[in-house]
Design a protein around this motif. Structure first.
Motif, short mmCIF file in Angstrom:
data_model
loop_
_atom_site.label_atom_id
_atom_site.label_comp_id
_atom_site.label_asym_id
_atom_site.label_seq_id
_atom_site.Cartn_x
_atom_site.Cartn_y
_atom_site.Cartn_z
N GLY A 502 5.26 7.32 -4.02
CA GLY A 502 5.51 5.88 -4.05
C GLY A 502 6.94 5.56 -3.69
N GLN A 503 7.87 6.37 -4.19
CA GLN A 503 9.28 6.15 -3.85
C GLN A 503 9.52 6.40 -2.37
OE1 GLN A 503 11.63 4.85 -5.77
NE2 GLN A 503 13.07 4.94 -4.05
N ILE A 504 8.86 7.41 -1.82
CA ILE A 504 8.99 7.67 -0.38
C ILE A 504 8.54 6.45 0.42
CG2 ILE A 504 8.10 9.04 1.55
CD1 ILE A 504 7.93 11.42 -0.42
N LEU A 546 -1.99 4.25 1.07
CA LEU A 546 -1.59 3.22 0.13
C LEU A 546 -2.62 3.01 -0.98
CD1 LEU A 546 -0.07 0.49 2.51
CD2 LEU A 546 1.17 1.97 0.92
N VAL A 547 -3.89 3.05 -0.62
CA VAL A 547 -4.93 2.88 -1.63
C VAL A 547 -4.89 4.02 -2.65
CG1 VAL A 547 -7.44 2.89 -2.02
CG2 VAL A 547 -6.47 1.50 -0.18
N ALA A 555 3.70 4.65 -8.84
CA ALA A 555 3.78 4.53 -7.39
C ALA A 555 3.48 3.10 -6.94
CB ALA A 555 2.81 5.51 -6.73
N ASN A 556 2.47 2.50 -7.54
CA ASN A 556 2.10 1.13 -7.22
C ASN A 556 3.29 0.20 -7.42
OD1 ASN A 556 0.89 -1.61 -7.48
ND2 ASN A 556 -1.05 -0.50 -7.37
N ALA A 557 3.98 0.37 -8.55
CA ALA A 557 5.12 -0.49 -8.86
C ALA A 557 6.26 -0.27 -7.88
CB ALA A 557 5.58 -0.22 -10.29
N VAL A 603 -0.26 -4.68 2.75
CA VAL A 603 0.29 -3.68 1.84
C VAL A 603 -0.11 -3.99 0.40
CG1 VAL A 603 2.41 -2.71 0.87
CG2 VAL A 603 2.21 -3.04 3.34
N ASP A 604 0.09 -5.24 -0.01
CA ASP A 604 -0.27 -5.63 -1.38
C ASP A 604 -1.77 -5.51 -1.62
OD1 ASP A 604 2.33 -6.14 -2.08
OD2 ASP A 604 2.22 -8.31 -1.82
N GLY A 605 -2.55 -5.80 -0.60
CA GLY A 605 -3.99 -5.68 -0.74
C GLY A 605 -4.44 -4.25 -0.95
N ALA A 606 -3.87 -3.33 -0.19
CA ALA A 606 -4.19 -1.90 -0.36
C ALA A 606 -3.80 -1.43 -1.76
CB ALA A 606 -3.49 -1.07 0.70
#
Length: 759
Positions: A502-504, A546-547, A555-557, A603-606
Motif C-alpha cells: 500500500g505504501q508503494i 488495488l482490489v 494498505a487501503n488507508a 482508484v477509490d472504487g477499487a
C-alpha cells in the motif's frame, strides 16, 4: 613521554594547529549552510527532467551531505586537539610546579641522557655535583621518593593523553576511505573512552564460554550506549573478529550456555541482539583496512558451520540474524546477498528443492520475535529494508539464467529468473521451529521491496531529499503489480505484505493514474506528469492489484489518503493559470477536472471493492479497522512530504499545511486531507457494515465529496471561470470512475467471495 619533552615543550605548533582547525570549522560551517540552503535548496526547486530528475538531484543531495560530514569531522578534530593541548599544558604546569617545590627544599630534579630523570637531595648550599654524592640510597625514607612518584605520575598521564589523542585522531581519519566521517566527539576523553570500552567489551565477547551474568549485563549496557559510535563499533568488531562474533552469537542458543546467564538475562537476549546488530551495522560503514577484511571474512564464513555438532548453524544463518537492525553498508549487503543466494542455489539445487531444509533443527538464533532465525534469508531481507539502494540492486540480480541447470519454464523454454522472481514467486520457504514456514519471511520480503521501490527505508515516509524513482525501481514495481495480478494468491495468502505494498502504491500514484487513464484526448503524460522513471502499468493489472491490497485496512488507508493528497495537488497544479505553457494539459478546465476525477473515482472504487470483500468476506474485517487505519495515517503524514506530481514540483513539509517548494500555497491538499481524516471519524460506514450496497454507495459519496472539495478549492484559489460548475464536473468524473472500477472488478469475480457492486 620523557621529562625533558614535557618540561621544555613548546606548544606553539599545537596552538597554531588548533587555531587552523578552528578556522576550518568556521569555513566548513558556512559551506555546509550554503550547501544545505543554497545548493540543495535550489536543487529542490529546480524543474528537473529526464536523467537530471534522478542522477543530478541525488548527486547534489549527497554532495551537500558531505559538507555536513566534513564539518562534523573537522569539529571533532578541533575539539580533540584543543582538549589535548589544554591537558598537556596543565601537565606541564604541574610538572614545573613540582620542580619549583623541589628547588625550594634543595632537591634537584635533573634529566638523564636516556630520557629519564633523577630526584636527589642537595646538601644545604651545595651544588648539583654535591647532590650526586648525597644521593639517597634506594628504599631510604625520604621526601624525594614522593616527588619522584608525583613527577612520574604526571609524565605517565601526559604520555597517556598524547597516545590516546593520536589513537583517536588516527581512528577518526581512517573511518572514511572516500569522503568524511560523521563521528562526533566533544573532547579527547570521549573518543578515548569509546575505544577503551570497545577493547574491554571485545575481550568479554571473545570468551563466550566463560560469560558470566555480570559480563552479559556489562556487554548489553555498553553496546546500547555505543552502538552508533563509529570508533567504538569499528574497534569492537575488528577486535572480536568475524568468527568471534559468529561464535559468540551462535553460542547463546546452545544448551551448554543456558545456565546462569540464561536464568539471569534470558529476557534480555532480544535487547542484546538489537544492540549488537546496530553496532555491527555502524562498523560496516567504516573503510578501515581491518574492517574491510572483516566484511570479506564474514562473507567467507557464510557456508561454514559455526561451532561443533551436526546441527551447528552456518555463518549465513548466524550473521543474517544480526542484520535485522541498523543501516549496513550497501556494498557489504550486496556482496553478502550474492554469496547467500549462491548458497541458496547450491543447497536448493537451483530451485528444485528447499534450501536450508534442516533449519528447523538449528538452534534458536533470533530472539526478537516472528521467527526462530534459522532461515538466513529472513534476517537478510530485514536488513535490506533499511538500505534502499542495496535492496533495489539485490532484487534485480539474476538468480538463474537460461543457460543454467534448472527447471523453471517460460512457455516451453527455460526461463531467466531474477532474485525477485525466485523469492516472490517460486521459493519454497524452509520450516521454522514451529514446523511451518514463518510469516516473518513474507513480511520482511515486502518491507525489502518497499525500500527497493521507493528509495527510502521501509516504514518511513519520503522526504524532500528522496530522489525521483529510477528505472530500476520502476521496473520492479511493474513486476510486482504484474505478478500479483497474474496470481492474486501471492498476496492473499500472505496479507502481512499488504501494508508495505500500500505504501508503494501511495508513492507511485502518478504512474497508477496514468496507467488507468484511457484518455481519448491524448497528452496523458501532461495530465499525470512524472519527474523520474515511469512504471508502465496495464489498467487491468492495476485494478486487480488495488482490489487485493484494498482488503488490508493499512494498505487501503495508505492509498486512500495518498490519492486524496495527490488529487488535491493535481487540481491545484492544473488549474493554476500561471503554469508554464510547456507543462499545460492542452484542454479546457472541464476536461481536466472530469478526467482527474474519473481516475480518482476508479482508484477509490477499487479500494472500496477490496474493503467490501474484507468486511463481508471470509476475512471478516471490521469497518472500524479501516477507519482507524485512516486516522493513523494522520500521524504518518504530519511532517512528511506529500506525494509529488512530478514535472519538478515538489510538495514538502506537512501536507496538512500544504507548503510547496514551487511557491504556490498548497491549501487544496491540506483541506482535502483534513476532510479525509474527519470522514474517518463518522459512523456512516459502521452502520452499513453488513450489506454490500450501502458500503459501495457510501464509499462513492465520500470519494465524490473529497474530489469535489479539491476541485472547488483549486478553482476558487485560482479564480477559475464557471466555478459553480466545477463540483458537477468532479461528481460526473467520480461516478464514471466508480463504474470503471466495477467493470474491472467484474473480470476478477473468481478472486472475490462477495458480489461485485452494480453500476
Amino acid at each position: 613521554m620523557n621529562f625533558t619533552a614535557l618540561h621544555d615543550a613548546s606548544f606553539e605548533l599545537l596552538d597554531q594547529a588548533v587555531g587552523d582547525w578552528q578556522q576550518v570549522v568556521r569555513n566548513l560551517e558556512k559551506l555546509e549552510r550554503d550547501a544545505r540552503d543554497g545548493l540543495r535548496g535550489q536543487a529542490h526547486k529546480a524543474n528537473w527532467a529526464g536523467v537530471n530528475a534522478t542522477v543530478s538531484r541525488q548527486f547534489i543531495g549527497k554532495t551537500a551531505g558531505e559538507f555536513g560530514d566534513a564539518h562534523t569531522q573537522a569539529t571533532s578534530i578541533h575539539n580533540i586537539l584543543g582538549d589535548t593541548r589544554t591537558e598537556l599544558k596543565t601537565c606541564q604546569k604541574k610538572l614545573k610546579e613540582v620542580v619549583a617545590r623541589c628547588r625550594a627544599k634543595n632537591i634537584v630534579v635533573a634529566p638523564t641522557v636516556f630520557g629519564g630523570f633523577t630526584v636527589t637531595k642537595s646538601p644545604a648550599g651545595g651544588t648539583e655535583a654535591d647532590a650526586e654524592v648525597a644521593r639517597v640510597p634506594e628504599g631510604t625514607p625520604d621526601e624525594t621518593i614522593g616527588f619522584r612518584d608525583e613527577i612520574q605520575a604526571l609524565l605517565n598521564k601526559a604520555a597517556d593523553i598524547d597516545a590516546s589523542a593520536a589513537r583517536v585522531l588516527k581512528a577518526l581519519a581512517a573511518q572514511a576511505d572516500l569522503g568524511f566521517s560523521d563521528a562526533e566527539y566533544a573532547d579527547r576523553d570521549a573518543g578515548a573512552e569509546a575505544l577503551e570500552t570497545a577493547d574491554r567489551l571485545a575481550e568479554i565477547a571473545k570468551d563466550p564460554a566463560g560469560l558470566t551474568p555480570d559480563e552479559f549485563a556489562a556487554l548489553n549496557a555498553g553496546l546500547k550506549r555505543y552502538a552508533h559510535d563509529e570508533l567504538f563499533a569499528e574497534r569492537f568488531a575488528t577486535v572480536v573478529g568475524p568468527r568471534g562474533v559468529a561464535e559468540f552469537w551462535a553460542g547463546l542458543g546452545t544448551d551448554h550456555r543456558s545456565g546462569d546467564v540464561r536464568r539471569a538475562h534470558g529476557d534480555d537476549y532480544d535487547d542484546l541482539q538489537q544492540y549488537l546488530s546496530f553496532t555491527l551495522a555502524t562498523a560496516s560503514q567504516s573503510d578501515t583496512p581491518a574492517m574491510t577484511r572483516w566484511k570479506n571474512d564474514m562473507i567467507d564464513l557464510g557456508d561454514r558451520q559455526i561451532g561443533g555438532g551436526i546441527n551447528a548453524p552456518l555463518g549465513f544463518q548466524v550473521m543474517s540474524n544480526l542484520m535485522r537492525f541498523g543501516n549496513y553498508d550497501d556494498k557489504f549487503l550486496m556482496d553478502y546477498g550474492t554469496a547467500l543466494m549462491a548458497e541458496e542455489r547450491q543447497q536448493g539445487d537451483n530451485g528444485r528443492r528447499t534450501a536450508f531444509e534442516r533449519a528447523h533443527v538449528t538452534p534458536v538464533l533470533n530472539y526478537t520475535g516472528g521467527d526462530s532465525g534459522v532461515d538466513p534469508l529472513i534476517g537478510y531481507l530485514k536488513g535490506l529494508s533499511g538500505s534502499p539502494a542495496a535492496a533495489t540492486q539485490f532484487f534485480g540480480e539474476s538468480f538463474v539464467g537460461t543457460s543454467d541447470d534448472h527447471e523453471f519454464k517460460q512457455g516451453k523454454e527455460k526461463a531467466e529468473l531474477s532474485n525477485f522472481d525466485y523469492i516472490f514467486e517460486e521459493r519454497t520457504w524452509p520450516m521454522d521451529h514451529s514446523g511451518k514456514d514463518s510469516p516473518a519471511g513474507h513480511d520482511f520480503l515486502a518491507q525489502a521491496l518497499e525500500a527497493a521501490t521507493t528509495g527510502h527505508p521501509a516504514g518511513e515516509m519520503p522526504t524532500v531529499d528522496t530522489p525521483p524513482h529510477t528505472k530500476e525501481q520502476a521496473a520492479l514495481v511493474e513486476k510486482l503489480v504484474q505478478s500479483i495480478s497474474a496470481d492474486t494468491k501471492r498476496l492473499t495468502d500472505h496479507m502481512q505484505m499488504a501494508d508495505s505494498f500500500g505504501q508503494i502504491v501511495s508513492e507511485y500514484l502518478p504512474d497508477i493514474n496514468r496507467g488507468l487513464a484511457n484518455d481519448p484526448l491524448g497528452n496523458t503524460d501532461k495530465l499525470f506528469p512524472i519527474a523520474g522513471a515511469e512504471a508502465n502499468l496495464k489498467p487491468h493489472e492495476i485494478s486487480r492489484f488495488l482490489v487485493i491490497i484494498g482488503q488490508s485496512p493499512e494498505a487501503n488507508a495508505a492509498v486512500q489518503v495518498g490519492q486524496a493528497a495527490y488529487i488535491g495537488h493535481l487540481m491545484d497544479y492544473h488549474l493554476d493559470p500561471n503554469l508554464p505553457q510547456a507543462q499545460r494539459y492542452p484542454h479546457p478546465p472541464q476536461d481536466i477536472v472530469e478526467l482527474i476525477s474519473r481516475r480518482a473515482g476508479e482508484v477509490d472504487g477499487a479500494l472500496a471493492i477490496g474493503r467490501q470483500e474484507a468486511i463481508l468476506g471470509p476475512a471478516d474485517k471490521a469497518v472500524q479497522d479501516f477507519q482507524n487505519s485512516v486516522a493513523q495515517q494522520k500521524n504518518a503524514w504530519s511532517g512528511a512530504i506529500g506525494i509529488g506530481i512530478g514535472a519538478g514540483v515538489s510538495f514538502v513539509a506537512t501536507p496538512l499545511t500544504g507548503a510547496l517548494v514551487g511557491g504556490t500555497a498548497g491549501t487544496v491538499s491540506s483541506l482535502v486531507l483534513e476532510h479525509v481524516f474527519q470522514q474517518s471519524e463518522t459512523n456512516q460506514l459502521q452502520e452499513a457494515s453488513q450489506e454490500a450496497s450501502p458500503i459501495w454507495s457510501i464509499s462513492r459519496e465520500e470519494s465524490a465529496a473529497r474530489v469535489q472539495l479539491a476541485a472547488e478549492e483549486a478553482a476558487r484559489i485560482h479564480g477559475l471561470d464557471n466555478q459553480s460548475q466545477v463540483k458537477d464536473w468532479a461528481l460526473s468524473g467520480v461516478h464514471n470512475g466508480f463504474n470503471d472500477a466495477t467493470n474491472s472488478a467484474a473480470e476478477m469475480s473468481d478472486d472475490l467471495t462477495t458480489e461485485v457492486p452494480k453500476k
